[in-house]
Design a protein around this motif. Structure first.
Motif, PDB file in Angstrom:
ATOM      1  N   HIS B  46      49.784  25.716   9.875  1.00  0.00           N
ATOM      2  CA  HIS B  46      49.110  24.983  10.960  1.00  0.00           C
ATOM      3  C   HIS B  46      49.448  25.729  12.129  1.00  0.00           C
ATOM      4  N   GLY B  47      49.519  26.557  12.575  1.00  0.00           N
ATOM      5  CA  GLY B  47      50.513  27.728  13.463  1.00  0.00           C
ATOM      6  C   GLY B  47      51.319  27.506  13.866  1.00  0.00           C
ATOM      7  N   PHE B  48      52.598  26.760  13.484  1.00  0.00           N
ATOM      8  CA  PHE B  48      53.938  26.678  14.150  1.00  0.00           C
ATOM      9  C   PHE B  48      54.505  27.960  13.643  1.00  0.00           C
ATOM     10  N   CYS B  49      54.580  28.473  12.668  1.00  0.00           N
ATOM     11  CA  CYS B  49      55.294  29.690  11.971  1.00  0.00           C
ATOM     12  C   CYS B  49      55.351  30.534  12.601  1.00  0.00           C
ATOM     13  N   GLY B  50      54.169  30.768  12.615  1.00  0.00           N
ATOM     14  CA  GLY B  50      53.683  32.660  13.835  1.00  0.00           C
ATOM     15  C   GLY B  50      53.691  33.651  11.917  1.00  0.00           C
ATOM     16  N   ALA B  51      53.999  33.230  10.372  1.00  0.00           N
ATOM     17  CA  ALA B  51      54.205  34.271   9.243  1.00  0.00           C
ATOM     18  C   ALA B  51      53.213  34.495   8.907  1.00  0.00           C
ATOM     19  N   CYS B  52      51.927  34.231   9.630  1.00  0.00           N
ATOM     20  CA  CYS B  52      50.320  34.545   9.062  1.00  0.00           C
ATOM     21  C   CYS B  52      49.984  35.707  10.036  1.00  0.00           C
ATOM     22  N   THR B  53      50.626  36.242  11.414  1.00  0.00           N
ATOM     23  CA  THR B  53      50.172  37.076  12.676  1.00  0.00           C
ATOM     24  C   THR B  53      49.189  38.106  11.508  1.00  0.00           C
ATOM     25  N   THR B  78      46.319  44.652   8.973  1.00  0.00           N
ATOM     26  CA  THR B  78      47.674  43.798   8.706  1.00  0.00           C
ATOM     27  C   THR B  78      48.447  44.580   8.769  1.00  0.00           C
ATOM     28  N   ILE B  79      49.380  43.498   8.216  1.00  0.00           N
ATOM     29  CA  ILE B  79      50.967  44.690   8.639  1.00  0.00           C
ATOM     30  C   ILE B  79      50.996  45.835   7.712  1.00  0.00           C
ATOM     31  N   GLU B  80      49.797  45.815   5.892  1.00  0.00           N
ATOM     32  CA  GLU B  80      49.608  47.217   5.304  1.00  0.00           C
ATOM     33  C   GLU B  80      49.528  48.483   5.901  1.00  0.00           C
ATOM     34  N   GLY B  81      48.163  48.026   7.273  1.00  0.00           N
ATOM     35  CA  GLY B  81      47.744  48.926   7.654  1.00  0.00           C
ATOM     36  C   GLY B  81      48.550  49.913   8.992  1.00  0.00           C
ATOM     37  N   LEU B  82      49.212  48.543   9.374  1.00  0.00           N
ATOM     38  CA  LEU B  82      50.496  49.109  10.614  1.00  0.00           C
ATOM     39  C   LEU B  82      51.562  49.976   9.644  1.00  0.00           C
ATOM     40  N   GLY B 109      55.429  39.854  10.348  1.00  0.00           N
ATOM     41  CA  GLY B 109      54.638  38.593  11.534  1.00  0.00           C
ATOM     42  C   GLY B 109      55.669  38.999  12.480  1.00  0.00           C
ATOM     43  N   MET B 110      57.414  39.164  12.436  1.00  0.00           N
ATOM     44  CA  MET B 110      57.841  39.435  13.710  1.00  0.00           C
ATOM     45  C   MET B 110      56.951  41.097  14.081  1.00  0.00           C
ATOM     46  N   LEU B 111      56.595  41.396  13.594  1.00  0.00           N
ATOM     47  CA  LEU B 111      56.416  43.095  13.591  1.00  0.00           C
ATOM     48  C   LEU B 111      55.349  43.052  14.424  1.00  0.00           C
TER      49      LEU B 111
END
Lengths: 282, 162
Positions: B46-53, B78-82, B109-111
């Motif tokens: 629900h948008g709080f944690c940022g793990a899905c960024t 996504t992180i895979e692409g980056l 998500g942090m990255l």
């Protein structure tokens, strides 16, 4: 959790969106930025039968000057407002408030219209529009109308919008040279919903202030004007303004804090925000 | 006019994808379940944690607060692409060498969030780094090492003129 099943339609025009809203009374929701709506769908707090996506309606997006008003399209993303030179110049209160709204990834997606239409009592933008004497433009099946922010927020998550209405734009009087504004809030973490917050505007009056508008959020079902404190502040009596807050606002205990703490914090915010307004230079 | 299922065409990490998705499917579930891109994580939903960024049309968004069906015609990264392009390889190395992760759940998500900050503000203050990362929860590190890593990469990039 995952959302309950719903249908999806991408509106190609404002008229089509209004038409779709009328097809299934009570079962249709407009999808703007989705940053509150999709969270409520994921938690199954809301189970609409149809989502009408208005993200393709580019005529609802953008910031422009219309004589002595700034017009912000309902679908303008919060990040655009945060970075806009026109906003910083003509509605500096919004520029002060925006960094407090959620987090960068959410401001990239969230819209001003969505926040206003959702009307969370602890959200920043409804209080800002109240302090700014903004007007809200609405399109519905019987045409267009404009509602003052003071009359728009009716109750908890309840607004002047009817079931077939679409919020299309916000109109804000542009700041004159004597415009003053202040904003601050207490939140557990930057970007979280406020425990208590205050959005304020005034006009400079020598070293003092006049036409003070104080809009608190997080202290009631809607943004709450502190009318006694406004009068006291305009009379130059900050202590009296803080003391009179007990008659202006009546916060209740909630998940974040108890009423007494909120009432105290409202006074702390008033001193901080009054300082912002009296120390500002044009 | 409306439908529980929709056909979408989008690019994910540069590859064109055509799929039929349920309207209710979030972008992060689509990436993980339909495309097998499990680097984006599902935390609070629900948008709080940022793990899905993830990145949508060049800007970071919550993968749990965006529907897959809304991404028709969009460009998703996504992180895979980056990781494949090496765009944030220096950040990844700095996170590793400075112990800016323990379990790693928040790291993708942090990255992505840090990479967006450094793209717009070449040498942000530690306060600005903390503010920009404020929407990403880490339950292991206490954030200090994460801020160190982002700050070090910002200075290194500014110094090397890239």
């Amino acid at each position: 959790m995952k959302p309950a099943p719903f249908g999806y339609a991408k509106a190609r025009s404002l008229d089509e969106a209004i038409g779709l809203l009328g097809q299934q009374p009570d079962g249709v929701k407009l999808l703007a930025g989705g940053q509150s709506l999709i969270a409520t769908l994921n938690m199954r707090l809301s189970e609409p039968r149809l989502l009408v996506d208005i993200n393709g309606l580019h005529e609802l997006s953008g910031i422009r000057l219309d004589n002595d008003h700034l017009v912000i399209g309902a679908m303008t993303r919060q990040v655009e407002i945060e970075r806009s030179a026109d906003i910083a110049r003509h509605a500096p209160l919004l520029a002060k408030a925006l960094p407090h709204i959620a987090h960068p990834a959410i401001r990239n997606r969230g819209t001003i219209g969505g926040s206003i239409a959702f009307a969370d009592p602890a959200a920043e933008l409804p209080a800002c529009l109240t302090a700014l004497s903004a007007e809200i433009e609405i399109a519905g099946p019987s045409g267009k109308r404009t509602v003052r922010a003071d009359d728009f927020f009716k109750g908890l998550f309840e607004t002047a919008l009817g079931p077939q209405d679409v919020l299309t734009a916000i109109r804000i009087p542009t700041a004159l040279a004597d415009h003053r504004c202040g904003f601050d809030e207490f939140a557990r973490r930057l970007g979280d919903y406020a425990i208590v917050g205050l959005a304020a505007t005034a006009r400079a009056n020598g070293a003092g202030l006049k036409d003070v508008r104080l809009a608190y959020f997080g202290v009631g079902a809607t943004p709450v004007r502190a009318s006694r404190a406004e009068v006291a502040l305009a009379a130059g009596d900050l202590d009296k303004a803080v003391a009179s807050l007990s008659g202006d606002i009546d916060p209740q205990d909630d998940v974040q804090e108890n009423a007494a703490v909120k009432q105290h914090l409202a006074g702390v915010l008033l001193r901080r925000v009054a300082k912002q307004m009296t120390e500002a230079r044009s | 006019m409306s439908s529980l299922q929709c056909d979408i065409t989008l690019t994910v990490n540069g590859e064109t994808i055509r799929e039929t998705v349920e309207a209710r499917k979030t972008l992060v579930d689509f990436l993980r379940d339909d495309l097998g891109l499990t680097g984006s994580h599902v935390g609070c939903e629900h948008g709080f944690c940022g793990a899905c960024t993830v990145r949508l049309n060049g800007v970071i968004v919550r993968g749990c607060l965006t529907l897959a069906v809304q991404c028709d015609g969009a460009k998703v990264e996504t992180i895979e692409g980056l990781s494949d392009t090496g765009e944030c390889a220096d950040l990844q190395t700095a996170f590793e060498t400075r112990n800016a992760l323990q379990c790693g759940f928040c790291t993708p998500g942090m990255l992505l969030t840090a990479q967006e900050l450094l793209a717009s503000d070449r040498v942000p203050s530690r306060e600005a780094i903390r503010e920009h990362l404020s929407g990403n929860y880490c339950r292991c590190t206490g954030y200090h090492a994460i801020v160190d890593a982002v700050e070090a990469v910002a200075k290194a990039r500014a110094g090397s003129g890239t």
